[in-house]
Write an enzyme that holds these catalytic residues in place. Structure first.
Site, PDB file in Angstrom:
ATOM      1  N   HIS A 148       1.371   5.265  -2.230  1.00  0.00           N
ATOM      2  CA  HIS A 148       0.856   6.249  -3.186  1.00  0.00           C
ATOM      3  C   HIS A 148       2.049   6.932  -3.846  1.00  0.00           C
ATOM      4  O   HIS A 148       2.830   7.605  -3.170  1.00  0.00           O
ATOM      5  CB  HIS A 148      -0.029   7.277  -2.479  1.00  0.00           C
ATOM      6  CG  HIS A 148      -1.233   6.674  -1.824  1.00  0.00           C
ATOM      7  ND1 HIS A 148      -2.431   6.498  -2.471  1.00  0.00           N
ATOM      8  CD2 HIS A 148      -1.405   6.171  -0.573  1.00  0.00           C
ATOM      9  CE1 HIS A 148      -3.303   5.923  -1.645  1.00  0.00           C
ATOM     10  NE2 HIS A 148      -2.690   5.710  -0.494  1.00  0.00           N
ATOM     11  N   HIS A 199      -5.499  -0.615   5.923  1.00  0.00           N
ATOM     12  CA  HIS A 199      -5.263   0.204   7.119  1.00  0.00           C
ATOM     13  C   HIS A 199      -6.348   0.107   8.209  1.00  0.00           C
ATOM     14  O   HIS A 199      -7.014   1.085   8.545  1.00  0.00           O
ATOM     15  CB  HIS A 199      -5.024   1.666   6.746  1.00  0.00           C
ATOM     16  CG  HIS A 199      -5.909   2.238   5.682  1.00  0.00           C
ATOM     17  ND1 HIS A 199      -7.287   2.183   5.711  1.00  0.00           N
ATOM     18  CD2 HIS A 199      -5.589   2.902   4.533  1.00  0.00           C
ATOM     19  CE1 HIS A 199      -7.770   2.784   4.645  1.00  0.00           C
ATOM     20  NE2 HIS A 199      -6.772   3.222   3.912  1.00  0.00           N
ATOM     21  N   HIS A 235       0.823  -1.212   0.000  1.00  0.00           N
ATOM     22  CA  HIS A 235       0.000   0.000   0.000  1.00  0.00           C
ATOM     23  C   HIS A 235       0.856   1.260   0.000  1.00  0.00           C
ATOM     24  O   HIS A 235       1.296   1.732   1.039  1.00  0.00           O
ATOM     25  CB  HIS A 235      -0.899  -0.017   1.239  1.00  0.00           C
ATOM     26  CG  HIS A 235      -1.997   0.982   1.217  1.00  0.00           C
ATOM     27  ND1 HIS A 235      -3.225   0.735   1.788  1.00  0.00           N
ATOM     28  CD2 HIS A 235      -2.077   2.237   0.715  1.00  0.00           C
ATOM     29  CE1 HIS A 235      -4.011   1.791   1.631  1.00  0.00           C
ATOM     30  NE2 HIS A 235      -3.323   2.720   0.983  1.00  0.00           N
ATOM     31  N   HIS A 253       2.924  14.406   0.654  1.00  0.00           N
ATOM     32  CA  HIS A 253       2.320  15.700   0.331  1.00  0.00           C
ATOM     33  C   HIS A 253       3.392  16.768   0.415  1.00  0.00           C
ATOM     34  O   HIS A 253       4.466  16.553   0.988  1.00  0.00           O
ATOM     35  CB  HIS A 253       1.179  16.032   1.295  1.00  0.00           C
ATOM     36  CG  HIS A 253       0.010  15.103   1.219  1.00  0.00           C
ATOM     37  ND1 HIS A 253      -0.857  15.085   0.154  1.00  0.00           N
ATOM     38  CD2 HIS A 253      -0.434  14.150   2.081  1.00  0.00           C
ATOM     39  CE1 HIS A 253      -1.796  14.160   0.357  1.00  0.00           C
ATOM     40  NE2 HIS A 253      -1.551  13.577   1.515  1.00  0.00           N
ATOM     41  N   ASP A 313      -8.807   2.699  -3.399  1.00  0.00           N
ATOM     42  CA  ASP A 313      -8.261   3.289  -2.180  1.00  0.00           C
ATOM     43  C   ASP A 313      -8.226   4.811  -2.249  1.00  0.00           C
ATOM     44  O   ASP A 313      -7.949   5.397  -3.286  1.00  0.00           O
ATOM     45  CB  ASP A 313      -6.855   2.783  -1.907  1.00  0.00           C
ATOM     46  CG  ASP A 313      -6.334   3.325  -0.590  1.00  0.00           C
ATOM     47  OD1 ASP A 313      -6.877   2.944   0.453  1.00  0.00           O
ATOM     48  OD2 ASP A 313      -5.419   4.164  -0.618  1.00  0.00           O
ATOM     49  N   ARG A 337       1.692   9.036  -6.631  1.00  0.00           N
ATOM     50  CA  ARG A 337       1.251  10.363  -7.110  1.00  0.00           C
ATOM     51  C   ARG A 337       1.577  10.653  -8.575  1.00  0.00           C
ATOM     52  O   ARG A 337       1.364  11.778  -9.021  1.00  0.00           O
ATOM     53  CB  ARG A 337       1.880  11.479  -6.257  1.00  0.00           C
ATOM     54  CG  ARG A 337       1.767  11.322  -4.759  1.00  0.00           C
ATOM     55  CD  ARG A 337       0.344  11.323  -4.283  1.00  0.00           C
ATOM     56  NE  ARG A 337       0.241  11.460  -2.830  1.00  0.00           N
ATOM     57  CZ  ARG A 337      -0.805  11.107  -2.103  1.00  0.00           C
ATOM     58  NH1 ARG A 337      -1.863  10.570  -2.708  1.00  0.00           N
ATOM     59  NH2 ARG A 337      -0.827  11.285  -0.807  1.00  0.00           N
ATOM     60  N   PHE A 383      -5.016  14.439   4.045  1.00  0.00           N
ATOM     61  CA  PHE A 383      -4.749  13.264   4.871  1.00  0.00           C
ATOM     62  C   PHE A 383      -3.483  12.553   4.394  1.00  0.00           C
ATOM     63  O   PHE A 383      -3.216  12.483   3.197  1.00  0.00           O
ATOM     64  CB  PHE A 383      -5.912  12.268   4.774  1.00  0.00           C
ATOM     65  CG  PHE A 383      -7.185  12.711   5.450  1.00  0.00           C
ATOM     66  CD1 PHE A 383      -7.328  12.588   6.824  1.00  0.00           C
ATOM     67  CD2 PHE A 383      -8.235  13.230   4.714  1.00  0.00           C
ATOM     68  CE1 PHE A 383      -8.516  12.957   7.451  1.00  0.00           C
ATOM     69  CE2 PHE A 383      -9.431  13.605   5.328  1.00  0.00           C
ATOM     70  CZ  PHE A 383      -9.568  13.473   6.704  1.00  0.00           C
ATOM     71  N   ASN A 422      -5.072   6.069  -7.303  1.00  0.00           N
ATOM     72  CA  ASN A 422      -5.644   7.417  -7.260  1.00  0.00           C
ATOM     73  C   ASN A 422      -4.700   8.376  -7.980  1.00  0.00           C
ATOM     74  O   ASN A 422      -3.990   9.182  -7.382  1.00  0.00           O
ATOM     75  CB  ASN A 422      -5.945   7.860  -5.823  1.00  0.00           C
ATOM     76  CG  ASN A 422      -4.788   7.694  -4.870  1.00  0.00           C
ATOM     77  OD1 ASN A 422      -3.858   6.946  -5.122  1.00  0.00           O
ATOM     78  ND2 ASN A 422      -4.841   8.406  -3.758  1.00  0.00           N
ATOM     79  N   ASP A 442       0.997   2.617   3.788  1.00  0.00           N
ATOM     80  CA  ASP A 442       0.116   3.685   3.286  1.00  0.00           C
ATOM     81  C   ASP A 442       0.921   4.964   3.073  1.00  0.00           C
ATOM     82  O   ASP A 442       0.483   6.065   3.418  1.00  0.00           O
ATOM     83  CB  ASP A 442      -1.060   3.921   4.234  1.00  0.00           C
ATOM     84  CG  ASP A 442      -2.165   4.776   3.614  1.00  0.00           C
ATOM     85  OD1 ASP A 442      -2.110   5.046   2.393  1.00  0.00           O
ATOM     86  OD2 ASP A 442      -3.082   5.198   4.344  1.00  0.00           O
TER      87      ASP A 442
END
Length: 427
Positions: A60, A230, A58, A307, A150, A62, A321, A92, A303
């Site tokens: 991300h 999660h 899991h 950012h 997700d 981006r 988040f 995503n 996860d």
């Protein structure tokens, strides 16, 4: 290039024992003592611990869509820095990998731009939105590693039911972010005394558990491999425990931050403590630890959610988040749980490597054996280091663990026999 790794420490029969490892043509060809080899670069591991490469189901990345936060290159190098040799990349993205053409593009980009093995998730629905399902068979054929929406819970029950049937038909895992939007009410942290004290809107446990209960009923009806992302609450752990006893094909993961922190650790309105699901109560945290130890929770996944600094420096009301986790997971967990004798090193390696590879049927990951691809990580269990923003390869520095003193820094990471990370510089 071939490598002879000398003077490593391997976990054998639950104890660390000295071993050498010979890597030839991308595979482990020998494990033993006093190994020698011609035409191999020798690396002295100086008694550091050698683990099978870690597996993170899991993350991300981006990319594409928000490359100011992370890219395939930086995210995969961050994973390598953390000792991970396989990561599951969530969908995503913009554009969304919801069709065979886009999936094939992502699979190729992940292969050519990634430093580690990357499994690309496909979405459950087109545009990861309410409505029409994707073509599961076509996405599997194009290289999808699993399916997930997700970042968003599937709000419509019939949509989830049909998605489970479709995933089961192609024998693929469905990984669910369980979150009932109708119960959110604009919450930004766990509902409870701390949220009241900080005057911040809360997210109740029922946001997670209500949708989880629905999904477990649907998973039982469809027989799909249903994987819960999660997990954060004691009630969720108990429901999954009972579901497993009932024979439902359910697995689940927990994040390092939910194991390490609770909402009582949030002392101010700080965006670096904003994650979804939120840090729960100390009671919930202890239930997560117990769930790992009794086998209810199958594995640990980061996860990893990078950012920008500007985004996370806002109030929790406005900040996005998520926190980064690829580079800090092993060292934080080793320091706080293995050194304190709550977990064994063997358990930690199982949850971070062997078990997730088994769950998602990754034959080239999670093992340190002769004949297997040389996916391995080397960790320094003795020297204390400090987590700093400057030490992170990820574009994201958004973590509440900056300043933490830890043991278990990564010394080197190999993927398919190639040295992709080395302490003091990358290869």
């Amino acid at each position: 290039m071939n490598y002879l790794l000398k003077n490593g420490q391997l976990l054998i029969a639950d104890s660390l024992q000295p071993r050498d490892i010979l890597i030839q043509a991308g595979q482990i060809t020998a494990i033993g003592t006093d190994l020698t080899a011609d035409n191999a670069t020798t690396i002295d591991l100086a008694q550091h611990f050698v683990s099978p490469g870690l597996v993170d189901l899991h993350v991300h990345l981006r990319d594409p869509g928000q490359t100011y936060k992370e890219t395939i290159e930086t995210g995969s190098m961050a994973a390598a820095h953390g000792g991970f040799t396989f990561i599951g990349a969530m969908p995503n993205l913009t554009p969304v990998p919801d069709n065979a053409e886009q999936m094939a593009t992502m699979v190729q980009r992940n292969r050519t731009e990634g430093a580690v093995r990357i499994g690309q998730y496909a979405t459950l629905t087109q545009q990861r939105a309410a409505g029409k399902l994707v073509d599961f068979a076509a996405l599997k054929a194009a290289g999808a590693f699993a399916f997930s929406n997700d970042g968003s819970g599937v709000q419509d029950t019939d949509t989830m039911y049909l998605a489970m049937q479709a995933a089961q038909a192609v024998d693929m895992p469905l990984a669910a972010h369980v979150e009932d939007d109708s119960l959110r009410h604009g919450g930004v942290m766990n509902a409870g005394p701390k949220a009241t004290q900080l005057d911040l809107p809360g997210i109740s446990n029922e946001v997670e558990t209500a949708q989880l209960a629905r999904d477990l009923v649907l998973a039982q009806a469809t027989g799909v491999h249903y994987h819960v992302c999660h997990v954060s609450t004691a009630a969720s752990v108990q429901m999954i425990r009972l579901a497993k006893l009932a024979g439902i094909n359910v697995s689940c993961e927990v994040t390092p931050h939910h194991l390490l922190l609770s909402d009582r650790d949030i002392t101010a309105d700080d965006g670096n403590y904003k994650m979804n699901p939120p840090l729960r109560s100390e009671h919930d945290r202890q239930a997560l630890i117990a769930g790992l130890l009794d086998g209810t929770i199958d594995c640990i996944a980061t996860d990893h959610a990078p950012h920008s600094m500007a985004e996370k420096q806002q109030s929790m009301r406005q900040a996005p988040f998520g926190i980064v986790g690829s580079e800090t997971a092993f060292s934080l967990l080793y320091t706080n749980f293995v050194k304190t004798r709550i977990f064994t090193l063997n358990q930690l390696v199982n949850w971070l490597s062997t078990r997730p590879a088994q769950l998602f049927q990754l034959p080239n990951s999670g093992q340190l054996k002769v004949g297997q691809p040389a996916d391995l990580a080397v960790f320094d269990l003795e020297q204390r280091t400090t987590i700093t923003a400057a030490s992170l390869i990820s574009k994201g520095k958004n973590t509440p663990f900056i300043g933490a003193n830890v043991y278990g820094a990564t010394v080197a990471t190999f993927v398919a026999g190639q040295l992709v990370y080395q302490r003091g510089g990358t290869k």
